[in-house]
Design an enzyme around this catalytic site. Structure first.
Site, short mmCIF file in Angstrom:
data_model
loop_
_atom_site.label_atom_id
_atom_site.label_comp_id
_atom_site.label_asym_id
_atom_site.label_seq_id
_atom_site.Cartn_x
_atom_site.Cartn_y
_atom_site.Cartn_z
CG HIS A 157 -0.36 -0.01 2.55
ND1 HIS A 157 -0.07 -1.18 3.20
CD2 HIS A 157 0.01 0.98 3.40
CE1 HIS A 157 0.45 -0.90 4.40
NE2 HIS A 157 0.51 0.40 4.55
CD GLU B 285 -5.44 0.42 8.09
OE1 GLU B 285 -4.32 0.66 8.55
OE2 GLU B 285 -5.68 -0.56 7.36
CD GLN C 133 -2.39 2.13 5.75
OE1 GLN C 133 -1.30 2.71 5.79
NE2 GLN C 133 -2.58 0.97 6.33
CG HIS D 53 3.68 4.30 5.59
ND1 HIS D 53 2.74 4.82 6.44
CD2 HIS D 53 3.25 3.05 5.30
CE1 HIS D 53 1.79 3.92 6.66
NE2 HIS D 53 2.07 2.84 5.98
CD GLU E 213 3.26 -0.82 7.12
OE1 GLU E 213 2.74 0.09 6.44
OE2 GLU E 213 2.63 -1.48 7.96
#
Ligand code: CO
Length: 138
Positions: free
Chosen positions: A10, A46, A57, A81, A131
């Site tokens: 994502h 989220e 996201q 991110h 991530e």
């Protein structure tokens, strides 16, 4: 070396008004929510929008001391991110640490959707928070 990254899981975008962002993505881009979750440990609410095999996201803070609240305060809305899928989060994190790169999570931890995640520090990765996501259901 073989890539640790198998796919983009994502792209996370920090927003102030989650409902407004969801409505915008639906009305302008036709993207719809496939998953909603409040992650108390991270202080975020989220919404996941499916884009082919990946997600966008949308993230908003649930409390003032959430890292996303600090991010919004300091940098405003926008890209928060990029999350990459990995086969094994512990193995990928160990490889990143072995390279000497700075990480945020010393060990993998639970993410949303039953995933296992770890974050690499943006100072280690040219300014983008990364991530690593292992999804046991895929
Ligand atoms: Co994420």
């Amino acid at each position: 070396m073989a890539s640790l990254l198998t796919e983009i899981d994502h792209v996370a975008i920090a927003v102030r008004d989650l409902d407004a962002a969801i409505a915008w993505y639906a009305e302008v881009l036709g993207a719809t929510v496939v998953h909603r979750e409040v992650v108390e440990s991270d202080g975020v609410d989220e919404a996941l929008l499916r884009v082919a095999e990946s997600y966008v996201q949308l993230l908003t803070p649930t409390r003032d001391d959430s890292p996303v609240a600090k991010y919004l305060e300091q940098r405003g809305e926008g890209l928060h991110h990029v999350a990459y899928r990995v086969d094994d989060c512990a193995v990928a994190l160990a490889a990143v640490k072995a390279s000497g790169a700075r990480v945020i999570d010393q060990t993998p931890r639970p993410g949303s959707r039953g995933t296992i995640v770890a974050f690499v520090h943006p100072k280690a990765s040219f300014g983008t928070l990364i991530e690593l996501v292992e999804d046991p259901h895929r």
